[in-house]
Scaffold this motif. Sequence first.
Motif, PDB file in Angstrom:
ATOM      1  N   CYS A 280       0.833  -1.199   0.000  1.00  0.00           N
ATOM      2  CA  CYS A 280       0.000   0.000   0.000  1.00  0.00           C
ATOM      3  C   CYS A 280       0.872   1.255   0.000  1.00  0.00           C
ATOM      4  N   SER A 281       0.237   2.374  -0.168  1.00  0.00           N
ATOM      5  CA  SER A 281       0.937   3.653  -0.290  1.00  0.00           C
ATOM      6  C   SER A 281       1.590   4.060   1.027  1.00  0.00           C
TER       7      SER A 281
ATOM      8  N   GLU B 287       2.740   7.011   1.529  1.00  0.00           N
ATOM      9  CA  GLU B 287       2.262   8.373   1.795  1.00  0.00           C
ATOM     10  C   GLU B 287       0.981   8.343   2.620  1.00  0.00           C
ATOM     11  N   LYS B 288       0.066   7.443   2.284  1.00  0.00           N
ATOM     12  CA  LYS B 288      -1.183   7.328   3.046  1.00  0.00           C
ATOM     13  C   LYS B 288      -0.905   6.825   4.459  1.00  0.00           C
TER      14      LYS B 288
END
Length: 154
Positions: A125-126, A128-129
């Motif tokens: 997954c990201s 950044e998130k």
Amino acid sequence: MSRFVLFTCMAFVSTFVGVSWAIRGFPVSHVSLVGELRPTLSSSFGDEHSKARQRKDWEAEHTLQSDKDPKQDALRMDALQASTAYAMSPCDDTMKANLRAATEAYARGWVKIYDCPNPRMGMFCSEEKRDRANAAYSTPLDVRVKAQLAEAFK
């Protein structure tokens, strides 16, 4: 011939020790040669910057500062209230149910910000998130909520 017997005995002893250690779950001594890191005096001792930082740290620890998001603040305060109530009365089923509901809602808020289809596979997954979710859940109020939740579950 005597070397063969010696090496065979060493192999059997090594195997016995290794298997015994594996059966016990590979226990390791908890003696550590490296001690806990302790803060040392720095050259900024007594200057205005360090006093401002100390004041900011004190305020963060002793107040309920947050990021001023009303939805998040409601989740935080519910979790804080439920964990405090459960710590005071752990045998009450109502308190237990309230703690569970508040903890689930608090965790769902983090998952909503993280927005990963499968959080168990977070490496795909990201980042950044994930960083944004961690930043949203690292306010002084969150630190206090997490500490109170840990105390309640203790």
